[in-house]
Design an enzyme around this catalytic site. Structure first.
Site, mmCIF file in Angstrom:
data_model
loop_
_atom_site.group_PDB
_atom_site.id
_atom_site.type_symbol
_atom_site.label_atom_id
_atom_site.label_comp_id
_atom_site.label_asym_id
_atom_site.label_seq_id
_atom_site.Cartn_x
_atom_site.Cartn_y
_atom_site.Cartn_z
ATOM 1 C CB ALA A 123 -0.939 -0.005 1.206
ATOM 2 C CB THR A 124 4.157 2.160 1.439
ATOM 3 O OG1 THR A 124 3.798 2.058 2.816
ATOM 4 C CG2 THR A 124 5.143 3.311 1.278
ATOM 5 C CD GLN A 231 -5.221 -1.172 8.797
ATOM 6 O OE1 GLN A 231 -5.852 -2.142 9.194
ATOM 7 N NE2 GLN A 231 -3.927 -1.034 9.026
ATOM 8 C CB SER A 251 -1.588 -3.611 2.245
ATOM 9 O OG SER A 251 -0.521 -4.288 2.861
ATOM 10 C CG HIS A 253 1.327 -6.846 5.443
ATOM 11 N ND1 HIS A 253 1.326 -6.406 6.745
ATOM 12 C CD2 HIS A 253 1.622 -5.762 4.695
ATOM 13 C CE1 HIS A 253 1.612 -5.123 6.781
ATOM 14 N NE2 HIS A 253 1.799 -4.702 5.549
ATOM 15 C CB THR A 291 10.073 -9.401 -12.749
ATOM 16 O OG1 THR A 291 10.975 -9.212 -13.834
ATOM 17 C CG2 THR A 291 9.462 -10.784 -12.838
ATOM 18 C CB CYS A 399 9.939 7.729 22.233
ATOM 19 S SG CYS A 399 11.031 8.704 23.251
#
Length: 475
Positions: A123-124, A231, A251, A253, A291, A399
């Site tokens: 998806a990225t 999602q 995506s 996964h 490919t 963080c």
């Protein structure tokens, strides 16, 4: 007046937070290498322990591969290893046939034409192709792009790249429930707007945007509409024609398929043109050279077909249910969705009936039930995660500098900083069991109570002290 015990606890807590911030925040220059080494040491020790693995409750991060998907992939890892773009021998023909079957399986899941599916690495990449590709292709006439403040980081970063190239990007705010204001979208669209990008289901708080309404607005304004559906695809019924979506990112996964593969839906009519990000052999209609990895594509196709099988079409007529083809209203019932909804309700009710001052982030109705983001007041989210080490969860805060910064998604919906720091995301999926949900809820209740007993803030609240009325001073 504060009691002496409360004061001592508070001072100790402040010193502890200050010390932990110096030790754990990679943004602190002096101690960053030591902190990094410390975290790596803790990770290695945990992994070396001969103990049971934690329960998995982080299905928004990734999903385990469905064994049926692996079964479909294995032959193309071992026996059918030809290049799908080799047109001169049987090895290539076998792989090409498998690749095209997978393309059709993906298309069938979202109601598209197989020729509109482009295989990508995930998806990225699909998001980058959509946003940069459309903007750059139409830049001679249109230099404006619209997105929201709660998009995935790859969408926001792609838009920042476009800004550096001279494009004008509008980052629309969202309401306190996480949904966009449709009237504000109408007012934001300009004659030079080329693209609107709004994700279908938010990966952090699970809210489901009004995609159909957004698509209708964009179509009426002759603006292309892209949605990051990583999602949502395979979890809720989606039809790109009904939703009037022009580009959709998928995506592998996130739907119990393999990592490293995804897809991009690119509408043919009305035609959407995009400028390719990479050059090469011209595969995938020239939009994505390289490919196509046949085993991964087969895995994505199998995952989409399994998701499609979970969505049973039930037709209602006169109060009776039948499976004949009718012209009356259709009701789509997804077994996966119904089961996830049941487990999510079970988890939320168990936690919220036992613990006070728990807030669910995002709209309570317009949401995907498998993504639950809860804020536990007067508890530090990172501390709760550490206490729940036998359950794999994620926190809404990270963080990012010399101080703990709350999630930008929670900041965008106006969550108080204290609550944003105390957020935990629970992910429920196809293989989650009732026993796992019950165990997670019980452990969460137990640890929240324990951490609150240690919190001077919680003690002050129990004594009736309004924390917002206190003027804190630094020494």
């Amino acid at each position: 007046m504060m009691s002496r015990s409360v004061t001592r606890k508070l001072l100790g807590s402040i010193r502890g937070v200050s010390t932990s911030a110096r030790l754990n925040c990679p943004g602190a220059p002096a101690s960053a290498p030591a902190a990094q080494r410390g975290r790596e040491l803790i990770k290695s020790r945990e992994l070396e322990k001969d103990e049971l693995r934690p329960l998995y409750m982080d299905f928004q991060a990734t999903t385990p591969m469905d064994p049926r998907v692996l079964d479909a992939m294995l032959p193309y890892q071992v026996n059918y290893y030809g290049n799908p773009h080799s047109r001169t021998h049987a090895y290539g023909w076998e792989s090409e046939t498998a690749m095209e079957k997978a393309r059709k399986q993906v298309a069938d899941l979202i109601g598209a034409d197989p020729r509109e599916i482009v295989f990508t690495s995930g998806a990225t990449e699909s998001n980058n192709m959509s946003i940069k590709g459309v903007a750059r292709f139409y830049k001679a006439r249109k230099k404006h792009v619209i997105t929201t403040q709660t998009e995935h980081k790859c969408v926001l970063d792609s838009c920042r790249v476009l800004e550096s190239e001279g494009f004008d990007v509008t980052y629309m705010p969202v309401k306190s429930n996480g949904l966009i204001d449709l009237q504000q979208l109408v007012e934001t669209i300009r004659p030079d707007t080329s693209l609107v990008s709004v994700m279908t289901v938010n990966n952090e708080i699970g809210v489901k945007q009004p995609i159909k309404e957004i698509g209708t607005i964009c179509r009426s304004k002759n603006v292309f509409f892209h949605t990051d559906a990583a999602q949502a695809v395979g979890k809720i019924p989606i039809n790109v024609s009904e939703l009037k979506v022009d580009l959709m990112s998928i995506s592998g996964h996130k739907i119990y398929g393999p990592k490293g593969v995804g897809a991009l839906f690119v509408r043919r009519r009305p035609r959407v043109r995009i400028e390719p990000l990479q050059s090469g052999g011209g595969q995938e209609r020239g939009l994505r050279s390289g490919t196509v990895p046949t085993p991964l594509a087969v895995g994505l196709g199998a995952a989409c077909e399994l998701a499609q099988q979970e969505m049973e079409q039930v037709f209602l007529l006169g109060g009776k249910t039948c499976k004949a083809k009718l012209t009356k209203q259709k009701l789509f019932i997804c077994y996966d969705h119904a089961r996830v909804s049941m487990l999510a309700t079970r988890l939320v009710q168990k936690i919220m009936t036992e613990i006070p001052d728990v807030v669910m982030n995002g709209d309570p109705d317009q949401r995907y039930p498998g993504c639950i983001n809860l804020s536990f007041a007067y508890v530090e989210g990172e501390s709760l995660l550490m206490a729940l080490k036998d359950v794999a969860l994620s926190s809404g805060s990270a963080c990012t500098s010399a101080s703990l910064e709350p999630s930008y998604v929670l900041r965008a919906i106006g969550t108080d900083e204290d609550l944003a720091h105390s957020s935990i995301r629970f992910g429920i999926g196809r293989f989650t069991t009732e026993e796992e949900v019950d165990y997670t809820a019980e452990k969460c209740i137990q640890q929240v109570r324990r951490l609150r007993e240690m919190s001077p803030l919680w003690e002050m609240v129990q004594e009736g002290i309004d924390l917002k009325s206190i003027k804190w001073t630094q020494h």
